[in-house]
Design a protein around this motif. Structure first.
Motif, mmCIF file in Angstrom:
data_model
loop_
_atom_site.group_PDB
_atom_site.id
_atom_site.type_symbol
_atom_site.label_atom_id
_atom_site.label_comp_id
_atom_site.label_asym_id
_atom_site.label_seq_id
_atom_site.Cartn_x
_atom_site.Cartn_y
_atom_site.Cartn_z
ATOM 1 N N SER A 10 0.860 -1.182 0.000
ATOM 2 C CA SER A 10 0.000 0.000 0.000
ATOM 3 C C SER A 10 0.894 1.230 0.000
ATOM 4 O O SER A 10 2.093 1.154 0.284
ATOM 5 C CB SER A 10 -0.939 0.026 1.214
ATOM 6 O OG SER A 10 -0.224 0.405 2.379
ATOM 7 N N ARG A 37 0.486 10.934 8.606
ATOM 8 C CA ARG A 37 -0.227 10.149 7.587
ATOM 9 C C ARG A 37 -0.357 8.688 8.000
ATOM 10 O O ARG A 37 -1.377 8.048 7.720
ATOM 11 C CB ARG A 37 0.488 10.280 6.237
ATOM 12 C CG ARG A 37 0.390 11.670 5.655
ATOM 13 C CD ARG A 37 0.711 11.717 4.177
ATOM 14 N NE ARG A 37 2.119 11.473 3.912
ATOM 15 C CZ ARG A 37 2.653 11.544 2.672
ATOM 16 N NH1 ARG A 37 1.876 11.823 1.631
ATOM 17 N NH2 ARG A 37 3.935 11.321 2.493
ATOM 18 N N GLU A 40 -3.230 8.475 10.286
ATOM 19 C CA GLU A 40 -4.486 8.489 9.531
ATOM 20 C C GLU A 40 -4.778 7.111 8.941
ATOM 21 O O GLU A 40 -5.924 6.625 8.977
ATOM 22 C CB GLU A 40 -4.412 9.532 8.420
ATOM 23 C CG GLU A 40 -4.345 10.963 8.934
ATOM 24 C CD GLU A 40 -3.986 11.973 7.871
ATOM 25 O OE1 GLU A 40 -4.117 13.177 8.118
ATOM 26 O OE2 GLU A 40 -3.555 11.554 6.756
ATOM 27 N N PHE A 41 -3.741 6.482 8.401
ATOM 28 C CA PHE A 41 -3.903 5.161 7.797
ATOM 29 C C PHE A 41 -4.349 4.140 8.843
ATOM 30 O O PHE A 41 -5.298 3.376 8.630
ATOM 31 C CB PHE A 41 -2.579 4.720 7.157
ATOM 32 C CG PHE A 41 -2.633 3.364 6.528
ATOM 33 C CD1 PHE A 41 -3.066 3.205 5.221
ATOM 34 C CD2 PHE A 41 -2.249 2.231 7.238
ATOM 35 C CE1 PHE A 41 -3.121 1.940 4.638
ATOM 36 C CE2 PHE A 41 -2.308 0.974 6.664
ATOM 37 C CZ PHE A 41 -2.742 0.836 5.355
ATOM 38 N N ALA A 43 -5.777 4.742 11.701
ATOM 39 C CA ALA A 43 -7.120 5.090 12.164
ATOM 40 C C ALA A 43 -8.172 4.458 11.262
ATOM 41 O O ALA A 43 -9.182 3.924 11.742
ATOM 42 C CB ALA A 43 -7.287 6.604 12.213
ATOM 43 N N TYR A 44 -7.949 4.535 9.948
ATOM 44 C CA TYR A 44 -8.891 3.931 8.998
ATOM 45 C C TYR A 44 -8.982 2.423 9.222
ATOM 46 O O TYR A 44 -10.087 1.856 9.258
ATOM 47 C CB TYR A 44 -8.449 4.240 7.573
ATOM 48 C CG TYR A 44 -9.204 3.461 6.519
ATOM 49 C CD1 TYR A 44 -10.533 3.751 6.230
ATOM 50 C CD2 TYR A 44 -8.590 2.417 5.825
ATOM 51 C CE1 TYR A 44 -11.227 3.018 5.278
ATOM 52 C CE2 TYR A 44 -9.276 1.685 4.876
ATOM 53 C CZ TYR A 44 -10.596 1.988 4.604
ATOM 54 O OH TYR A 44 -11.275 1.260 3.665
ATOM 55 N N GLU A 45 -7.836 1.762 9.378
ATOM 56 C CA GLU A 45 -7.841 0.311 9.574
ATOM 57 C C GLU A 45 -8.519 -0.066 10.889
ATOM 58 O O GLU A 45 -9.318 -0.999 10.944
ATOM 59 C CB GLU A 45 -6.404 -0.226 9.538
ATOM 60 C CG GLU A 45 -5.734 -0.145 8.177
ATOM 61 C CD GLU A 45 -6.424 -1.013 7.135
ATOM 62 O OE1 GLU A 45 -6.973 -2.086 7.501
ATOM 63 O OE2 GLU A 45 -6.416 -0.632 5.946
ATOM 64 N N SER A 47 -10.747 1.625 12.418
ATOM 65 C CA SER A 47 -12.180 1.962 12.350
ATOM 66 C C SER A 47 -13.022 0.793 11.858
ATOM 67 O O SER A 47 -14.210 0.700 12.177
ATOM 68 C CB SER A 47 -12.390 3.178 11.436
ATOM 69 O OG SER A 47 -12.249 2.844 10.065
ATOM 70 N N LYS A 48 -12.418 -0.115 11.106
ATOM 71 C CA LYS A 48 -13.152 -1.274 10.597
ATOM 72 C C LYS A 48 -13.570 -2.221 11.718
ATOM 73 O O LYS A 48 -14.497 -3.021 11.551
ATOM 74 C CB LYS A 48 -12.297 -2.033 9.581
ATOM 75 C CG LYS A 48 -11.931 -1.241 8.342
ATOM 76 C CD LYS A 48 -11.011 -2.058 7.432
ATOM 77 C CE LYS A 48 -10.526 -1.264 6.243
ATOM 78 N NZ LYS A 48 -9.603 -2.058 5.385
ATOM 79 N N TYR A 52 -20.881 0.239 14.705
ATOM 80 C CA TYR A 52 -21.634 1.247 13.964
ATOM 81 C C TYR A 52 -23.130 1.016 14.133
ATOM 82 O O TYR A 52 -23.571 -0.089 14.459
ATOM 83 C CB TYR A 52 -21.265 1.200 12.473
ATOM 84 C CG TYR A 52 -19.825 1.590 12.230
ATOM 85 C CD1 TYR A 52 -19.484 2.877 11.851
ATOM 86 C CD2 TYR A 52 -18.794 0.657 12.421
ATOM 87 C CE1 TYR A 52 -18.159 3.243 11.659
ATOM 88 C CE2 TYR A 52 -17.472 1.016 12.245
ATOM 89 C CZ TYR A 52 -17.168 2.308 11.861
ATOM 90 O OH TYR A 52 -15.842 2.674 11.686
ATOM 91 N N VAL A 92 -8.815 11.699 11.710
ATOM 92 C CA VAL A 92 -9.870 10.763 11.300
ATOM 93 C C VAL A 92 -10.949 10.672 12.378
ATOM 94 O O VAL A 92 -12.135 10.839 12.094
ATOM 95 C CB VAL A 92 -9.267 9.373 11.010
ATOM 96 C CG1 VAL A 92 -10.378 8.369 10.679
ATOM 97 C CG2 VAL A 92 -8.273 9.464 9.854
#
Length: 214
Positions: A10, A37, A40-41, A43-45, A47-48, A52, A92
């Protein structure tokens, strides 16, 4: 669970490469931004794995089914090196509360060191998901000390640990002492110097981000 970024291709691996590069490191602003960065990356991972709920969102043309985060995590970091990664996480999770921990290596006359923790500033962590960030996971001593202090004081629901570079020894130490924590790592290196710096690592993240300390 251990998420090792280096195991998949990635753009985030480019951030790791630039963080390691001794020439690019001369640009402290870029060094901080690459840590940000990565935050941020991760945080996205992370978040999964969070919870929700579905809601109805009114658009100008109708109603859409949407999924929103039930609860924001608390973003914790070990000063000072962890600040850029924490900022990336906060970019994020932009409604998250934050916690700050002061801890450092206190070197003895014989060259050995202990981890000195002096201060924690944190919101209520009761039942919360906590993300604890520090760019370097070397021996794992400071990470375990800080995490256990948070766990002993607060009934944390879930702990995620984020680091740009880890040593295999540090990973083992964290897994042995914090078996329920999830680890999110940019890369794992096998060696450390006699002074417990990761090899090849990237050097002192705090100094590279904010200037050489006295």
């Amino acid at each position: 669970m251990i998420f090792d970024l280096s195991k998949t291709n990635s753009i985030a691996n480019t951030f790791i490469a630039e963080l390691r590069d001794e020439n690019i490191q001369q640009d402290s602003m870029r060094f901080r931004r690459n840590l940000e960065r990565l935050g941020e990356f991760f945080a996205y991972e992370i978040s999964k794995s969070l919870t929700y709920q579905e809601i109805d969102t009114q658009t100008p043309l109708g109603t859409a089914k949407s999924k929103i985060l039930v609860a924001q995590p608390v973003l914790a970091t070990i000063l000072r090196a962890g600040l850029p990664m924490q900022q990336g996480l906060l970019n994020v999770f932009d409604k998250a509360d934050c916690a700050f921990i002061t801890a450092y290596r206190k070197t003895k006359k014989n060259g050995d060191f202990i981890i000195q923790m002096e201060h924690i500033s944190a919101p209520d962590l009761e039942g919360k998901t906590v993300i604890l960030a520090d760019p370097m996971l070397a021996t794992g001593l400071s990470m375990v000390l800080c995490a256990k202090e948070l766990i002993n004081v607060h009934k944390i629901e879930k702990l995620h640990i984020v680091a740009a570079i880890a040593s295999s020894e540090g990973v083992k130490h964290v897994r042995a002492n914090l078996p329920k924590a999830n680890l999110w790592l940019g890369a794992i290196d096998d060696e450390m110097t006699s002074k417990s710096y990761i090899v090849p690592g990237l050097g002192d993240a705090g100094d590279l981000a904010f200037g050489v300390k006295m």
